[in-house]
Enzyme design. Structure first.
Site, PDB file in Angstrom:
ATOM      1  N   LYS A   1       0.846  -1.198   0.000  1.00  0.00           N
ATOM      2  CA  LYS A   1       0.000   0.000   0.000  1.00  0.00           C
ATOM      3  C   LYS A   1       0.882   1.249   0.000  1.00  0.00           C
ATOM      4  CE  LYS A   1      -1.782   2.730   2.918  1.00  0.00           C
ATOM      5  NZ  LYS A   1      -1.648   4.007   2.188  1.00  0.00           N
TER       6      LYS A   1
ATOM      7  N   GLU B   1      10.151   0.879  10.353  1.00  0.00           N
ATOM      8  CA  GLU B   1      11.198   1.888  10.156  1.00  0.00           C
ATOM      9  C   GLU B   1      10.522   3.231  10.402  1.00  0.00           C
ATOM     10  OE1 GLU B   1      13.131   4.588   8.961  1.00  0.00           O
ATOM     11  OE2 GLU B   1      13.320   3.835   6.896  1.00  0.00           O
TER      12      GLU B   1
ATOM     13  N   CYS C   1      13.673  10.442   7.305  1.00  0.00           N
ATOM     14  CA  CYS C   1      13.613  10.017   8.706  1.00  0.00           C
ATOM     15  C   CYS C   1      14.977  10.141   9.366  1.00  0.00           C
ATOM     16  CB  CYS C   1      13.062   8.612   8.814  1.00  0.00           C
ATOM     17  SG  CYS C   1      13.686   7.563   7.535  1.00  0.00           S
TER      18      CYS C   1
ATOM     19  N   GLU D   1      10.434  15.167  15.896  1.00  0.00           N
ATOM     20  CA  GLU D   1      10.767  15.096  14.472  1.00  0.00           C
ATOM     21  C   GLU D   1       9.917  16.112  13.706  1.00  0.00           C
ATOM     22  OE1 GLU D   1       9.648  11.504  12.246  1.00  0.00           O
ATOM     23  OE2 GLU D   1      11.605  11.658  11.278  1.00  0.00           O
TER      24      GLU D   1
HETATM   25  P1  ADP Z   1       3.088  10.881   7.673  1.00  0.00           P
HETATM   26  O1  ADP Z   1       2.511  11.266   9.011  1.00  0.00           O
HETATM   27  O2  ADP Z   1       4.449  11.356   7.511  1.00  0.00           O
HETATM   28  O3  ADP Z   1       2.175  11.123   6.504  1.00  0.00           O
HETATM   29  P2  ADP Z   1       2.298   8.247   8.188  1.00  0.00           P
HETATM   30  O4  ADP Z   1       3.034   7.444   9.184  1.00  0.00           O
HETATM   31  O5  ADP Z   1       0.988   8.835   8.545  1.00  0.00           O
HETATM   32  O6  ADP Z   1       3.295   9.336   7.698  1.00  0.00           O
HETATM   33  O7  ADP Z   1       2.069   7.420   6.839  1.00  0.00           O
HETATM   34  C1  ADP Z   1       2.905   6.412   6.360  1.00  0.00           C
HETATM   35  C2  ADP Z   1       2.049   5.332   5.731  1.00  0.00           C
HETATM   36  O8  ADP Z   1       1.212   4.776   6.739  1.00  0.00           O
HETATM   37  C3  ADP Z   1       1.116   5.806   4.618  1.00  0.00           C
HETATM   38  O9  ADP Z   1       1.061   4.803   3.613  1.00  0.00           O
HETATM   39  C4  ADP Z   1      -0.219   5.914   5.331  1.00  0.00           C
HETATM   40  O10 ADP Z   1      -1.320   5.758   4.467  1.00  0.00           O
HETATM   41  C5  ADP Z   1      -0.129   4.760   6.299  1.00  0.00           C
HETATM   42  N1  ADP Z   1      -1.013   4.862   7.474  1.00  0.00           N
HETATM   43  C6  ADP Z   1      -1.427   5.984   8.107  1.00  0.00           C
HETATM   44  N2  ADP Z   1      -2.249   5.671   9.127  1.00  0.00           N
HETATM   45  C7  ADP Z   1      -2.354   4.314   9.147  1.00  0.00           C
HETATM   46  C8  ADP Z   1      -3.055   3.381   9.973  1.00  0.00           C
HETATM   47  N3  ADP Z   1      -3.820   3.765  10.987  1.00  0.00           N
HETATM   48  N4  ADP Z   1      -2.925   2.066   9.681  1.00  0.00           N
HETATM   49  C9  ADP Z   1      -2.145   1.649   8.674  1.00  0.00           C
HETATM   50  N5  ADP Z   1      -1.475   2.475   7.870  1.00  0.00           N
HETATM   51  C10 ADP Z   1      -1.566   3.794   8.086  1.00  0.00           C
END
Ligand code: ADP
Length: 500
Positions: free
Chosen positions: A198, A273, A307, A404
């Protein structure tokens, strides 16, 4: 969509790619979302819609997991020899190289990064990762183990097998969309797993182009499925799916915790990560010609959306003003602009949300008494541009020093005493990366040993290689990506013991 800001002409294939809604890739076929819904992805240089993409959700994830399960349990992938598997992975690396310009353009349009950077960093590194991992497909070995249970009367032959962990869910972020897909897919495919990937909702396009090449390279149907969608829906469904054996995630520490909770249902294996707040240590005896541009690039590369960005810059007191001035001069030379403009050295941040997040950190730092030697603001007008910023007069408990930011903002702090410096550098919930700049190579290695971080660079920064493991101590993650360490994330060890 708008091309008005572009000075590099858009590749025909890219033009075509963004001109119609993109489907998702499930079981070797291009399909609409079960709901029929699509979502927009934006060009962060203009804020305009770039393309529409099928919006995956629980039902689509379920279809993809079923396809990955079938492909894992039976069918051609299962039958392929390690050598054949290695060859298709290698071919994928070749195809990425052949389509370098299309990938670089999509990445620049979707993420905002300069096209020139995507051409020399993101895309070649992704191709190299697949080439590197192709070689591992034939080298995943167990051991024969002499066991003491053997006696004069009964002898045992005991050995281990390294087997693929099974169906893997992979959730990736938006900062290096293609490269993160490569880091995840490479070792999973080399070990014989099948995958549901995804991509981040902000940057789904390059993973979809990659899926086209995956089909062309000769991976059997269902081995790799790409389901774009939002984190709270598609991502959460993948992380909690009961038939997924392992989940690999790159993103924020906050979402990493949610992934862990979601994975608890079937106790799937998890690798993470996550975030960082990496200390970059500059000593007075360092070669300033390399150190000053190095310290600037440590934070400003990819607009600070790394990161491992060197966001805490500790400088020996005697050269503090000189280094701060030098890094600020470097920041002033950075030309903000759209990624397609050949003069651009820093593009927009990925989204409005990210820009607002970074700006709220800037405000918080300035409000708490820090000063911006350069930068400190967003750029007015269209697009999500934030000025490269060097902050001084920070205090260790300020949010800008502890949290961060994931933007082009560095906090520069003076130090006098090495032991205190190391304690301060390690005083973080994160432990992803660190760097030391000095001509005293013994000092550098002694400090490298003491830093609690998964990577320590000496007189360099942001050097990545497919062969070099990358990952975090403490709350920066679990496991190591790249290198042969990454194979461990995707294999189970089976002990076989036979009385002979
Ligand atoms: P950022 O805050 O920098 O956008 P995220 O950690 O939110 O980074 O996003 C990284 C990935 O995790 C993206 O592919 C996002 O769609 C996914 N993501 C965000 N929230 C969830 C969740 N609750 N469960 C699974 N995947 C998630």
């Amino acid at each position: 969509m708008s091309t008005a800001v572009s000075t590099t002409p858009m590749h025909n294939r890219v033009q075509e790619f963004v001109s119609r809604p993109r489907k998702m890739f499930v079981d070797g076929k291009w399909v609409e979302a079960a709901s029929g819904k699509t979502f927009p992805t934006y060009n962060p240089a203009t804020g305009e819609v770039l393309a529409q993409v099928a919006e995956g959700d629980r039902e689509d994830i379920d279809r993809a997991v079923k396809a990955a399960r079938r492909a894992f349990d039976s069918g051609p992938w299962h039958e392929m020899t390690p050598s054949q598997r290695g060859r298709v992975i290698w071919k994928l690396g070749d195809l990425i190289e052949e389509h370098l310009e299309e990938f670089a353009q999509l990445e620049s349009l979707d993420n905002g990064k300069p096209l020139s950077v995507a051409r020399i960093a993101d895309v070649p590194l992704a191709a190299d990762l697949f080439h590197y991992m192709a070689g591992w497909a034939t080298k995943i070995e167990g051991n024969t183990i002499p066991i003491s249970a053997s006696s004069r009367h009964v002898k045992y032959l005991a050995y281990t097998r390294r087997e693929p962990v099974g169906v893997v869910g992979q959730i990736i972020p938006w900062n290096f969309p293609l490269l993160m897909a490569a880091w995840k897919l490479g070792p999973a495919l080399a070990t014989g797993c099948t995958v549901v990937l995804k991509p981040a909702e902000q940057t789904p396009l390059s993973a979809l182009l990659l899926a086209e090449l995956i089909a062309e390279a000769g991976f059997p149907d269902g081995v790799v499925n790409v389901v774009p969608g939002y984190g709270e829906t598609a991502g959460a469904a993948l992380a909690s799916h009961p038939d997924v054996d392992k989940i690999a995630f790159t993103g924020s520490t906050e979402v990493g915790r949610l992934i862990l909770q979601a994975a608890a249902g079937n106790l799937k294996k998890v690798s993470l990560e996550l975030g960082g707040k990496s200390p970059n240590l500059v000593f007075a005896d360092a070669d300033m010609k390399a150190t000053i541009p190095g310290a600037a690039s440590a934070i400003f590369f990819n607009h600070g959306q790394c990161c491992c960005a060197g966001s805490r810059l500790y400088i020996e007191q005697s050269i503090f003003d000189h280094v701060v001035h030098g890094v600020a001069e470097q920041a002033k030379k950075i030309k903000l602009g759209p990624g397609f403009d050949p003069d651009t050295s820093m593009g927009p941040l990925v989204s409005e949300e990210q820009m607002n997040r970074v700006c709220s950190y800037l405000e918080s730092g300035l409000h708490e008494g820090a000063e911006a030697v350069v930068g400190g603001h967003k750029r007015p007008g269209a697009g999500y541009f934030v000025e490269p910023t060097v902050m001084v007069k920070t205090k260790p408990d300020m949010k800008v020093v502890r949290e961060e930011i994931f933007g082009p903002v560095v906090c520069a702090m003076p130090f006098r005493d090495v032991d205190k410096l190391i304690a301060e550098a390690n005083q973080s919930e994160y432990g992803l990366a660190a760097a030391v700049w000095t001509r005293d190579i013994s000092k550098a290695h002694r400090i490298a040993e003491k830093l609690r971080a998964g990577t320590v660079w000496i007189n360099c920064y942001n050097v990545f290689d497919a062969a070099l493991p990358f990952g975090g101590y403490k709350q920066s993650g679990w496991g190591r990506e790249m290198g042969h360490e990454s194979l461990e994330l995707y294999t189970e060890v089976k002990a076989v013991c036979a009385a002979i």
